[in-house]
Design a protein around this motif. Sequence first.
Motif, PDB file in Angstrom:
ATOM      1  N   GLU A 142       0.909  -1.217  -0.041  1.00 36.39           N
ATOM      2  CA  GLU A 142       0.190  -0.050   0.007  1.00 36.39           C
ATOM      3  C   GLU A 142       0.925   1.176   0.109  1.00 36.39           C
ATOM      4  O   GLU A 142       0.606   2.107  -0.726  1.00 36.39           O
ATOM      5  CB  GLU A 142      -1.049   0.168   1.219  1.00 36.39           C
ATOM      6  N   PHE A 143       1.894   1.259   0.697  1.00 36.05           N
ATOM      7  CA  PHE A 143       2.845   2.475   1.012  1.00 36.05           C
ATOM      8  C   PHE A 143       3.665   2.420  -0.292  1.00 36.05           C
ATOM      9  O   PHE A 143       4.071   3.646  -0.560  1.00 36.05           O
ATOM     10  CB  PHE A 143       3.593   2.540   2.305  1.00 36.05           C
ATOM     11  N   LEU A 144       4.098   1.264  -0.798  1.00 36.53           N
ATOM     12  CA  LEU A 144       5.182   1.577  -2.133  1.00 36.53           C
ATOM     13  C   LEU A 144       4.218   2.112  -3.112  1.00 36.53           C
ATOM     14  O   LEU A 144       4.828   3.135  -4.006  1.00 36.53           O
ATOM     15  CB  LEU A 144       5.358   0.229  -2.499  1.00 36.53           C
ATOM     16  N   LYS A 145       2.830   1.809  -3.225  1.00 41.79           N
ATOM     17  CA  LYS A 145       2.199   2.749  -4.530  1.00 41.79           C
ATOM     18  C   LYS A 145       2.205   4.131  -4.050  1.00 41.79           C
ATOM     19  O   LYS A 145       2.506   4.988  -4.934  1.00 41.79           O
ATOM     20  CB  LYS A 145       0.638   2.263  -4.514  1.00 41.79           C
ATOM     21  N   LYS A 146       2.150   4.715  -2.767  1.00 42.58           N
ATOM     22  CA  LYS A 146       2.142   6.027  -2.408  1.00 42.58           C
ATOM     23  C   LYS A 146       3.513   6.497  -2.710  1.00 42.58           C
ATOM     24  O   LYS A 146       3.716   7.666  -3.152  1.00 42.58           O
ATOM     25  CB  LYS A 146       1.727   6.118  -1.242  1.00 42.58           C
ATOM     26  N   ALA A 147       4.487   5.973  -2.277  1.00 43.28           N
ATOM     27  CA  ALA A 147       6.073   6.346  -2.273  1.00 43.28           C
ATOM     28  C   ALA A 147       6.247   6.391  -4.080  1.00 43.28           C
ATOM     29  O   ALA A 147       6.827   7.427  -4.404  1.00 43.28           O
ATOM     30  CB  ALA A 147       6.919   5.138  -1.953  1.00 43.28           C
ATOM     31  N   SER A 148       5.585   5.521  -4.804  1.00 44.44           N
ATOM     32  CA  SER A 148       6.001   5.488  -6.383  1.00 44.44           C
ATOM     33  C   SER A 148       5.385   7.021  -7.014  1.00 44.44           C
ATOM     34  O   SER A 148       6.043   7.510  -7.677  1.00 44.44           O
ATOM     35  CB  SER A 148       5.444   4.353  -7.000  1.00 44.44           C
ATOM     36  N   ASP A 149       4.174   7.069  -6.610  1.00 42.78           N
ATOM     37  CA  ASP A 149       3.710   8.415  -6.949  1.00 42.78           C
ATOM     38  C   ASP A 149       4.146   9.692  -6.356  1.00 42.78           C
ATOM     39  O   ASP A 149       4.193  10.546  -7.048  1.00 42.78           O
ATOM     40  CB  ASP A 149       2.129   8.368  -6.150  1.00 42.78           C
ATOM     41  N   ASN A 150       4.921   9.711  -5.490  1.00 40.05           N
ATOM     42  CA  ASN A 150       5.368  10.882  -4.612  1.00 40.05           C
ATOM     43  C   ASN A 150       7.282  10.801  -5.086  1.00 40.05           C
ATOM     44  O   ASN A 150       7.766  11.716  -4.524  1.00 40.05           O
ATOM     45  CB  ASN A 150       5.349  11.008  -3.309  1.00 40.05           C
ATOM     46  N   LYS A 151       7.624   9.811  -5.702  1.00 43.24           N
ATOM     47  CA  LYS A 151       9.096   9.532  -6.079  1.00 43.24           C
ATOM     48  C   LYS A 151       9.886   9.540  -4.786  1.00 43.24           C
ATOM     49  O   LYS A 151      10.992  10.250  -4.874  1.00 43.24           O
ATOM     50  CB  LYS A 151       9.519  10.883  -7.110  1.00 43.24           C
ATOM     51  N   THR A 152       9.374   8.725  -4.027  1.00 42.60           N
ATOM     52  CA  THR A 152      10.195   8.574  -2.620  1.00 42.60           C
ATOM     53  C   THR A 152      10.976   7.314  -2.630  1.00 42.60           C
ATOM     54  O   THR A 152      10.354   6.385  -2.835  1.00 42.60           O
ATOM     55  CB  THR A 152       9.157   8.905  -1.432  1.00 42.60           C
ATOM     56  N   SER A 153      12.199   7.501  -2.209  1.00 39.01           N
ATOM     57  CA  SER A 153      12.843   5.816  -2.214  1.00 39.01           C
ATOM     58  C   SER A 153      12.536   5.150  -0.900  1.00 39.01           C
ATOM     59  O   SER A 153      11.844   5.875  -0.001  1.00 39.01           O
ATOM     60  CB  SER A 153      14.353   6.411  -2.062  1.00 39.01           C
ATOM     61  N   TYR A 154      12.780   3.964  -0.848  1.00 33.01           N
ATOM     62  CA  TYR A 154      12.093   3.059  -0.058  1.00 33.01           C
ATOM     63  C   TYR A 154      13.070   2.009   0.159  1.00 33.01           C
ATOM     64  O   TYR A 154      13.910   1.246  -0.597  1.00 33.01           O
ATOM     65  CB  TYR A 154      10.899   2.473  -1.001  1.00 33.01           C
TER      66      TYR A 154
END
Length: 267
Positions: A84-96
């Motif tokens: 769930e958070f990976l999708k949000k991170a991808s949308d915001n270009k945030t590394s993980y």
Amino acid sequence: MNKIKVIILGASGKMGQMLIQETITDDELILVGAHDIAGSHAIRKDAGYFIGKETKVLIQDNIDHLLSECDAIIDFTRPEGTLEFLKKASDNKTSYVIGTTGFKPSELDLIQQYSQHIPICMAPNMSVGVNVLISLVEKAAELLPEYDFEVVEAHHKHKVDAPSGTALRLGQAAADGLNISLEKNAIYTRHGREEKRRNNEIGFSTIRAGDIVGEHTVLIAGNGERIELTHKATSRLNFASGALKAAKFVANQKPKLFDMQEVLNLK
């Protein structure tokens, strides 16, 4: 030098608290967000409440507004939450950074897809020692192709996935060194099998008991001798320290799926 802005998921858990403790004492990092599930007793408490520290960052069940300001998310939770958070991170270009284990093959495919948009470091074990062990196992398998490889792991009684992600990674290291497929040669139980050990089997044994943080042994047995390579974790601190190294690494990378072998320059 600008500090790397970090969000910690699973903030009230044992691993989350260790990550918070290490983040707020690291001169290169700054904690900007802490997340826990809705209904958690930790919501609205200071992120350092459980370790007796004041961070001025509150644990929240919705941190979407912080994602665009963050450089790296560190996640040791559950597969469903991570995806769930990976999708949000991808949308915001945030590394993980993913320390979560227990993903299904289809979920691993999703992570691979997200890594085309953001840099991701994923490893079943962030410990520096374990990752050196992985390298040693692969090298041993290259040098001892006629020997038998078995992986034995032990964890606390609350761990739900078995074998552990680390055990599977060690098995993969052995398979890579032997130049064979782990999927085709892994044996997870011998109960009910009335046959001798086949060539190239990589066996897994699992222990779940007490409060064991994590122990992994790769047994390498030949005729008349055996080698045992063992790592024993006595604290979650080593996992947290490795995760912070991973966060610093991915914060400055282009989209790709990395592992701790690359973070630690072991490849």
